[in-house]
Design a protein around this motif. Structure first.
Motif, PDB file in Angstrom:
ATOM      1  N   VAL A 132      17.223  18.920  95.305  1.00 19.72           N
ATOM      2  CA  VAL A 132      18.659  19.152  95.462  1.00 19.72           C
ATOM      3  C   VAL A 132      19.370  18.555  94.255  1.00 19.72           C
ATOM      4  O   VAL A 132      19.508  17.327  94.147  1.00 19.72           O
ATOM      5  CB  VAL A 132      19.185  18.511  96.752  1.00 19.72           C
ATOM      6  CG1 VAL A 132      20.690  18.760  96.893  1.00 19.72           C
ATOM      7  CG2 VAL A 132      18.451  19.065  97.962  1.00 19.72           C
ATOM      8  N   PRO A 133      19.807  19.361  93.297  1.00 14.10           N
ATOM      9  CA  PRO A 133      20.433  18.824  92.074  1.00 14.10           C
ATOM     10  C   PRO A 133      21.802  18.256  92.382  1.00 14.10           C
ATOM     11  O   PRO A 133      22.509  18.705  93.278  1.00 14.10           O
ATOM     12  CB  PRO A 133      20.519  20.048  91.155  1.00 14.10           C
ATOM     13  CG  PRO A 133      20.588  21.208  92.097  1.00 14.10           C
ATOM     14  CD  PRO A 133      19.762  20.844  93.298  1.00 14.10           C
ATOM     15  N   ASP A 134      22.188  17.257  91.597  1.00 12.22           N
ATOM     16  CA  ASP A 134      23.492  16.649  91.816  1.00 12.22           C
ATOM     17  C   ASP A 134      24.629  17.497  91.294  1.00 12.22           C
ATOM     18  O   ASP A 134      25.797  17.237  91.584  1.00 12.22           O
ATOM     19  CB  ASP A 134      23.532  15.268  91.174  1.00 12.22           C
ATOM     20  CG  ASP A 134      23.178  15.334  89.676  1.00 12.22           C
ATOM     21  OD1 ASP A 134      22.891  16.456  89.177  1.00 12.22           O
ATOM     22  OD2 ASP A 134      23.175  14.275  89.027  1.00 12.22           O
ATOM     23  N   LYS A 135      24.303  18.537  90.517  1.00 14.60           N
ATOM     24  CA  LYS A 135      25.363  19.403  90.005  1.00 14.60           C
ATOM     25  C   LYS A 135      26.011  20.218  91.131  1.00 14.60           C
ATOM     26  O   LYS A 135      27.159  20.649  90.997  1.00 14.60           O
ATOM     27  CB  LYS A 135      24.817  20.345  88.937  1.00 14.60           C
ATOM     28  CG  LYS A 135      24.311  19.617  87.690  1.00 14.60           C
ATOM     29  CD  LYS A 135      23.804  20.607  86.673  1.00 14.60           C
ATOM     30  CE  LYS A 135      23.303  19.895  85.406  1.00 14.60           C
ATOM     31  NZ  LYS A 135      22.802  20.845  84.396  1.00 14.60           N
ATOM     32  N   ALA A 136      25.264  20.449  92.219  1.00 12.04           N
ATOM     33  CA  ALA A 136      25.794  21.253  93.326  1.00 12.04           C
ATOM     34  C   ALA A 136      26.505  20.401  94.369  1.00 12.04           C
ATOM     35  O   ALA A 136      26.885  20.900  95.426  1.00 12.04           O
ATOM     36  CB  ALA A 136      24.662  22.043  93.995  1.00 12.04           C
ATOM     37  N   ASP A 137      26.680  19.110  94.087  1.00 10.34           N
ATOM     38  CA  ASP A 137      27.344  18.241  95.072  1.00 10.34           C
ATOM     39  C   ASP A 137      28.805  18.648  95.224  1.00 10.34           C
ATOM     40  O   ASP A 137      29.487  18.962  94.246  1.00 10.34           O
ATOM     41  CB  ASP A 137      27.257  16.785  94.618  1.00 10.34           C
ATOM     42  CG  ASP A 137      25.820  16.280  94.635  1.00 10.34           C
ATOM     43  OD1 ASP A 137      24.982  16.944  95.279  1.00 10.34           O
ATOM     44  OD2 ASP A 137      25.551  15.240  94.003  1.00 10.34           O
ATOM     45  N   PRO A 138      29.317  18.628  96.471  1.00 12.50           N
ATOM     46  CA  PRO A 138      30.720  19.034  96.696  1.00 12.50           C
ATOM     47  C   PRO A 138      31.684  17.970  96.186  1.00 12.50           C
ATOM     48  O   PRO A 138      31.365  16.793  96.104  1.00 12.50           O
ATOM     49  CB  PRO A 138      30.797  19.181  98.220  1.00 12.50           C
ATOM     50  CG  PRO A 138      29.755  18.253  98.746  1.00 12.50           C
ATOM     51  CD  PRO A 138      28.633  18.279  97.732  1.00 12.50           C
ATOM     52  N   VAL A 139      32.885  18.441  95.873  1.00 16.05           N
ATOM     53  CA  VAL A 139      33.927  17.525  95.389  1.00 16.05           C
ATOM     54  C   VAL A 139      34.887  17.132  96.511  1.00 16.05           C
ATOM     55  O   VAL A 139      35.720  16.241  96.321  1.00 16.05           O
ATOM     56  CB  VAL A 139      34.706  18.169  94.229  1.00 16.05           C
ATOM     57  CG1 VAL A 139      33.791  18.393  93.037  1.00 16.05           C
ATOM     58  CG2 VAL A 139      35.347  19.492  94.670  1.00 16.05           C
ATOM     59  N   VAL A 140      34.815  17.834  97.650  1.00 13.50           N
ATOM     60  CA  VAL A 140      35.660  17.502  98.800  1.00 13.50           C
ATOM     61  C   VAL A 140      34.740  17.122  99.953  1.00 13.50           C
ATOM     62  O   VAL A 140      33.615  17.616 100.052  1.00 13.50           O
ATOM     63  CB  VAL A 140      36.572  18.682  99.201  1.00 13.50           C
ATOM     64  CG1 VAL A 140      37.556  18.982  98.089  1.00 13.50           C
ATOM     65  CG2 VAL A 140      35.756  19.924  99.529  1.00 13.50           C
ATOM     66  N   PRO A 141      35.171  16.230 100.813  1.00 13.09           N
ATOM     67  CA  PRO A 141      34.316  15.816 101.929  1.00 13.09           C
ATOM     68  C   PRO A 141      34.089  16.959 102.904  1.00 13.09           C
ATOM     69  O   PRO A 141      34.923  17.863 103.018  1.00 13.09           O
ATOM     70  CB  PRO A 141      35.104  14.661 102.567  1.00 13.09           C
ATOM     71  CG  PRO A 141      36.516  14.911 102.178  1.00 13.09           C
ATOM     72  CD  PRO A 141      36.464  15.534 100.819  1.00 13.09           C
ATOM     73  N   PRO A 142      32.975  16.947 103.625  1.00 11.54           N
ATOM     74  CA  PRO A 142      32.728  17.987 104.636  1.00 11.54           C
ATOM     75  C   PRO A 142      33.837  18.007 105.684  1.00 11.54           C
ATOM     76  O   PRO A 142      34.330  16.964 106.103  1.00 11.54           O
ATOM     77  CB  PRO A 142      31.383  17.556 105.251  1.00 11.54           C
ATOM     78  CG  PRO A 142      30.731  16.725 104.207  1.00 11.54           C
ATOM     79  CD  PRO A 142      31.829  16.041 103.482  1.00 11.54           C
ATOM     80  N   GLY A 143      34.186  19.210 106.087  1.00 10.83           N
ATOM     81  CA  GLY A 143      35.252  19.357 107.077  1.00 10.83           C
ATOM     82  C   GLY A 143      36.642  19.166 106.526  1.00 10.83           C
ATOM     83  O   GLY A 143      37.590  19.030 107.305  1.00 10.83           O
ATOM     84  N   ASN A 144      36.776  19.113 105.188  1.00 12.48           N
ATOM     85  CA  ASN A 144      38.088  18.942 104.547  1.00 12.48           C
ATOM     86  C   ASN A 144      38.805  17.694 105.065  1.00 12.48           C
ATOM     87  O   ASN A 144      40.000  17.690 105.346  1.00 12.48           O
ATOM     88  CB  ASN A 144      38.966  20.186 104.782  1.00 12.48           C
ATOM     89  CG  ASN A 144      38.409  21.408 104.089  1.00 12.48           C
ATOM     90  OD1 ASN A 144      37.790  21.311 103.026  1.00 12.48           O
ATOM     91  ND2 ASN A 144      38.582  22.572 104.712  1.00 12.48           N
ATOM     92  N   GLY A 145      38.027  16.610 105.208  1.00  9.96           N
ATOM     93  CA  GLY A 145      38.622  15.352 105.637  1.00  9.96           C
ATOM     94  C   GLY A 145      39.304  14.641 104.487  1.00  9.96           C
ATOM     95  O   GLY A 145      39.468  15.167 103.371  1.00  9.96           O
ATOM     96  N   ALA A 146      39.702  13.409 104.765  1.00 12.90           N
ATOM     97  CA  ALA A 146      40.375  12.618 103.736  1.00 12.90           C
ATOM     98  C   ALA A 146      39.370  12.253 102.643  1.00 12.90           C
ATOM     99  O   ALA A 146      38.201  11.975 102.929  1.00 12.90           O
ATOM    100  CB  ALA A 146      40.977  11.357 104.348  1.00 12.90           C
ATOM    101  N   PRO A 147      39.786  12.231 101.390  1.00 13.66           N
ATOM    102  CA  PRO A 147      38.846  11.933 100.305  1.00 13.66           C
ATOM    103  C   PRO A 147      38.565  10.449 100.201  1.00 13.66           C
ATOM    104  O   PRO A 147      39.286   9.614 100.722  1.00 13.66           O
ATOM    105  CB  PRO A 147      39.583  12.450  99.057  1.00 13.66           C
ATOM    106  CG  PRO A 147      41.036  12.327  99.417  1.00 13.66           C
ATOM    107  CD  PRO A 147      41.129  12.597 100.877  1.00 13.66           C
ATOM    108  N   GLY A 148      37.485  10.141  99.489  1.00 11.53           N
ATOM    109  CA  GLY A 148      37.165   8.760  99.156  1.00 11.53           C
ATOM    110  C   GLY A 148      36.695   7.949 100.344  1.00 11.53           C
ATOM    111  O   GLY A 148      36.196   8.460 101.346  1.00 11.53           O
TER     112      GLY A 148
END
Length: 620
Positions: A515-531
């Motif tokens: 699983v390459p790190d380039k495909a990692d999402p930039v938003v949390p699953p479920g469109n939750g709060a970031p960070g």
């Protein structure tokens, strides 16, 4: 029609109606008065409002059954002197109430007092009709509301169309709306529904927060936030209520009100919602029935209980009838224990005040009737036990009679039972397999959800290593890691980096290499709060402890000390990691995962090799 043939009372009623009509045909006025039994008020309403007068009350037939009560007024001071010096019971027959007999003079007085208002209303109606404008109704303060309305079951047009249960439900709901209170049973049902809803929301939906559901148990819909309560009113007819009191040997409380009386609203708000009175009713299992005498059932109850003033409260229960002249054994009869009627103010001495009723129940009524009712219930229980014993004896006799036949059929029964047992075992195995598949599916869903968060943390929360000479992140710390599968890793962190970034880095090491790190999402699953805020909400909403969610713990190699995950905590504030250190990663066993996998989990399987596993193993 010959007006001279009318009586003096009829002539007076005719003159009043003609004065209201400003003249008019005498024959028409006489016919209208005859249709309403010479009631000027109803005749005026019929003429000016184009209404239909209620039907004349019919006299009860001689053969109609009328329920009778004994009246126990020994505690009320209503009995006169008697030769026996004890309590005296008198039979109460359903008859016309004195309050109803005195209504005719009051009706005439009110008709005269409201005459100017009726004349003004008729003129305004005439003008509005000419202008084709609907006549406004100022609810609830209309001219008709200022007029006297005759009491009785015929006074409500819709009351006759409803069955007793519908009338009771309508009255209780109107009482709840007027007082802002809720019946005790309905409040308990709301609390149970709220708790069941909160449990389902936290157990069936993966990844949703359960905090909102738990807080909702004490909201307005859950029932805990209700400020006032009402007794649990019996929903049914008065006859059913009386039979329920008689069969259950319970004390019954009858509440009758009339919207024609000014004392009723205060009685509803203060007495019926009093917590102490409601607690006494609930603790002593007192059945409560109520209604407005404009309804048929309540009107019938008022006649039987001889209610003359409202609000009216009566307590009834079974009591032992005194010996008659024939010396026959005494029988239990439903008795009116006490009657309370009148205003509820002042609260300390009024007849229907909550404190008055509470004192009467606790100091007089309950101590006097509870022993007898307990005895009646004990006798009923004894009769039930005797019936059950006789039934058991009959079954034992039938069992012995069938014993010979069962011996002949024993072999067939054994074969049939064996087949049934085999079928039950097959069904149990099928259910177990279905449950195992459901658990595996749930575990796979959790693994997929967890992998999405692992990739998001690897991209967003894993801090890059400080560059040589970089001071923006504080002093550089060298941390070594030993993974459960034997792998070792070394990474540099800054003192201002958080413990979350340390855990996120360790968690990213469990991600499969493919699983390459380039495909990692930039938003949390479920469109939750970031960070880190979104991570904290995810952990709280999952219903798992933080170490269960991360599925691993970090221990300092020497001296052995756990590095606990705490949100927003700096690495420089962790005493065990000051200046760096060597950390050992130990997996935390997941009870649900272990139950789903069973014996298939082996401690020597490398992480990421089994599809159904989290990629974790426990280091012994």
């Amino acid at each position: 029609m010959d007006v001279d043939a009318l009586s003096a009372t009829q002539k007076e009623a005719l003159a009043q109606l003609q004065a209201i009509m400003d003249g008019g045909d005498a024959d028409v006025a006489v016919s209208v008065l005859e249709s309403v039994d010479w009631d000027v008020q109803r005749a005026a309403n019929l003429i000016f409002e184009n209404g239909i007068p209620p039907p004349k009350p019919r006299a009860p037939s001689p053969t109609a059954h009328i329920e009778e009560f004994d009246i126990d007024d020994s505690a009320q001071g209503l009995l006169g002197n008697n030769s026996r010096g004890g309590r005296e019971f008198r039979r109460v027959h359903a008859s016309s109430s004195p309050g109803v007999l005195s209504a005719r003079p009051l009706r005439a007085v009110l008709a005269v007092l409201t005459l100017p208002l009726r004349l003004l209303t008729s003129v305004l109606r005439f003008i509005f009709r000419i202008l084709r404008i609907p006549f406004p109704q100022f609810v609830p303060f209309t001219w008709s509301s200022l007029q006297y309305r005759p009491l009785g079951p015929g006074s409500g047009a819709d009351g006759r169309a409803l069955d007793p249960r519908a009338q009771a439900e309508r009255w209780v709901r109107a009482l709840e709306e007027e007082t802002g209170a809720v019946c005790v049973g309905r409040a308990g049902a709301r609390r149970a529904e709220a708790k069941a809803g909160s449990t389902a929301s936290g157990a069936d939906v993966a990844g949703t927060s359960s905090l909102t559901s738990r807080a909702g148990e004490y909201g307005d819909d859950g029932g805990e936030g209700v400020a006032k309560l009402l007794p649990d009113f019996f929903l049914g007819s008065y006859e059913e209520f009386v039979k329920m009191c008689e069969r259950g040997a319970k004390v019954g409380c009858v509440v009758l009100v009339s919207e024609e009386h000014d004392d009723v609203p205060e009685f509803k708000r203060s007495t019926l919602t009093d917590p102490t009175l409601i607690k006494i009713i609930q603790d002593n299992d007192i059945l409560v029935w109520g209604g407005d005498i404009r309804d048929k059932e309540a009107w019938s109850a008022a006649q039987k209980l001889q209610a003359t003033t409202y609000p009216f409260v009566a307590f009834i229960a079974l009591q032992q009838r005194r010996l008659g002249s024939s010396g026959s054994a005494p029988a239990n009869v439903l008795t009116i224990l006490s009657r309370h009627q009148g205003p509820s103010i002042p609260s300390t001495s009024a007849p229907t005040a909550a404190q008055t009723l509470t004192t009467h129940l606790t100091e007089q009524l309950l101590p006097r009737v509870t022993p007898f009712l307990t005895k009646v219930r004990a006798q009923a229980s004894e009769r039930d036990r005797e019936r059950q014993l006789r039934a058991e004896q009959d079954r034992a006799f039938e069992e012995s009679r069938r014993r010979d036949k069962e011996r002949i059929e024993q072999r067939q029964n054994e074969e049939r039972h064996a087949q049934q047992e085999q079928r039950r075992r097959a069904e149990a195995e099928a259910r177990a397999q279905e449950e195992a598949r459901a658990q595996e599916a749930a575990q796979r869903a959790w693994d997929a959800h967890r992998m999405e968060w692992r990739k998001y943390l690897r991209r967003q929360l894993v801090m890059r290593e400080p560059r040589p000479g970089e001071t923006g992140r504080g002093k550089t710390m060298r941390v070594g890691f030993r993974m459960p599968d034997g792998r070792r890793s070394v990474r540099f962190f800054g003192e201002s980096d958080t413990v979350t970034s340390l855990y996120a880095y360790v968690d990213s090491m469990f991600a499969p290499k493919e699983v390459p790190d380039k495909a990692d999402p930039v938003v949390p699953p479920g469109n939750g709060a970031p960070g880190e805020v979104g991570l904290l909400k995810e952990i709280e909403g999952s219903g798992r402890a933080p170490e269960k969610w991360w599925a691993f713990k970090l221990w300092l190699a020497y001296p052995r000390k756990e590095v606990v995950w705490e949100p927003s905590k700096r690495l420089g504030d962790v005493e065990a990691l000051r200046g760096g250190g060597q950390l050992i990663v130990e997996l935390v066993a997941d009870a649900e995962s272990a139950k789903a996998k069973g014996k298939q989990r082996a401690s020597d399987v490398p992480a990421g090799e089994d599809e159904d596993d989290d990629g974790y193993e426990t280091e012994d």
